[in-house]
Design a protein around this motif. Structure first.
Motif, short mmCIF file in Angstrom:
data_model
loop_
_atom_site.label_atom_id
_atom_site.label_comp_id
_atom_site.label_asym_id
_atom_site.label_seq_id
_atom_site.Cartn_x
_atom_site.Cartn_y
_atom_site.Cartn_z
N ALA A 116 0.85 -1.28 0.11
CA ALA A 116 0.02 -0.16 -0.08
C ALA A 116 0.78 1.37 0.10
CB ALA A 116 -0.79 -0.30 1.10
N LEU A 117 1.97 1.24 0.82
CA LEU A 117 2.82 2.30 0.85
C LEU A 117 3.46 2.61 -0.65
CD1 LEU A 117 4.45 4.64 2.18
CD2 LEU A 117 6.12 2.86 2.66
N LEU A 118 4.06 1.67 -1.33
CA LEU A 118 4.57 1.82 -2.60
C LEU A 118 3.54 2.38 -3.51
CD1 LEU A 118 6.84 -1.44 -2.85
CD2 LEU A 118 7.63 1.07 -2.63
N MET A 119 2.45 1.67 -3.61
CA MET A 119 1.25 2.08 -4.62
C MET A 119 0.87 3.50 -4.11
SD MET A 119 0.67 -0.18 -6.72
CE MET A 119 -0.89 -0.03 -7.33
N GLY A 120 0.77 3.86 -2.85
CA GLY A 120 0.23 5.29 -2.91
C GLY A 120 1.36 6.34 -3.14
N VAL A 121 2.61 6.01 -2.97
CA VAL A 121 3.52 7.13 -3.33
C VAL A 121 3.47 7.07 -4.94
CG1 VAL A 121 5.88 7.41 -3.61
CG2 VAL A 121 5.20 6.64 -1.68
N TYR A 122 3.50 5.96 -5.62
CA TYR A 122 3.49 6.07 -7.00
C TYR A 122 2.16 6.81 -7.51
CZ TYR A 122 7.35 2.54 -7.37
OH TYR A 122 8.42 1.97 -7.37
N GLY A 123 0.92 6.63 -7.03
CA GLY A 123 -0.29 6.91 -7.12
C GLY A 123 -0.43 8.69 -6.94
N LEU A 124 0.14 8.98 -5.86
CA LEU A 124 0.38 10.39 -5.68
C LEU A 124 1.02 11.03 -6.68
CD1 LEU A 124 -0.41 12.46 -3.41
CD2 LEU A 124 1.48 12.10 -2.29
N VAL A 125 2.26 10.61 -7.02
CA VAL A 125 2.94 11.11 -8.08
C VAL A 125 2.38 11.22 -9.50
CG1 VAL A 125 5.33 10.85 -9.51
CG2 VAL A 125 5.12 10.53 -7.03
N ILE A 126 1.74 10.02 -9.77
CA ILE A 126 1.04 9.98 -10.99
C ILE A 126 -0.16 10.90 -11.25
CG2 ILE A 126 -0.33 8.69 -12.77
CD1 ILE A 126 1.81 6.36 -12.01
N THR A 127 -0.70 11.06 -9.79
CA THR A 127 -1.93 11.93 -9.77
C THR A 127 -1.58 13.30 -10.02
OG1 THR A 127 -3.29 10.35 -8.49
CG2 THR A 127 -4.06 12.52 -8.64
N ILE A 128 -0.51 13.71 -9.44
CA ILE A 128 -0.13 15.20 -9.48
C ILE A 128 0.26 15.47 -10.97
CG2 ILE A 128 1.82 16.82 -8.78
CD1 ILE A 128 1.58 15.29 -5.98
N MET A 129 1.12 14.42 -11.34
CA MET A 129 1.64 14.48 -12.98
C MET A 129 0.23 14.74 -13.88
SD MET A 129 4.64 12.24 -13.58
CE MET A 129 4.70 12.39 -15.32
N GLY A 130 -0.86 14.13 -13.49
CA GLY A 130 -1.86 14.18 -14.43
C GLY A 130 -2.61 15.53 -14.32
N LEU A 131 -2.57 16.02 -12.99
CA LEU A 131 -3.19 17.32 -12.70
C LEU A 131 -2.35 18.51 -13.17
CD1 LEU A 131 -4.47 16.91 -9.14
CD2 LEU A 131 -5.82 17.27 -11.05
#
Length: 94
Positions: free
Chosen positions: A22-37
């Protein structure tokens, strides 16, 4: 940190692999979400037929992270306590 319970087991706590995933997916998810925004260009949106793939993939990863954390909290792993070793009777010294 493992917590004690009365049934001879303890919780896995921070060593639960679900929390590490969950920690790894959360970090990747946060980075990709910020990139998408922030950094998605019109050209990239045109390639994806107007769909902001980074944003949606990031949101999906964050939802996955939330589900894994809930799973780990609601159904914690129980680690059995090791049986204490029986002490051998000491032999008298001569």
């Amino acid at each position: 940190m493992a917590t004690e319970s009365t049934s001879g087991t303890r919780r896995a706590g921070a060593f639960d692999i679900r929390l590490i995933i969950a920690l790894l997916m959360g970090v990747y998810g946060l980075v990709i979400t910020i990139m998408g925004l922030t950094v998605t260009s019109d050209e990239e949106l045109a390639k994806a037929d107007g769909l902001n793939i980074n944003l949606w993939a990031g949101i999906g990863m964050l939802v996955f992270t939330l589900l894994f954390v809930l799973w780990a909290r609601l159904r914690p792993l129980q680690v059995p306590e090791p049986e204490p070793a029986a002490e051998e009777p000491s032999k008298p010294t001569e």
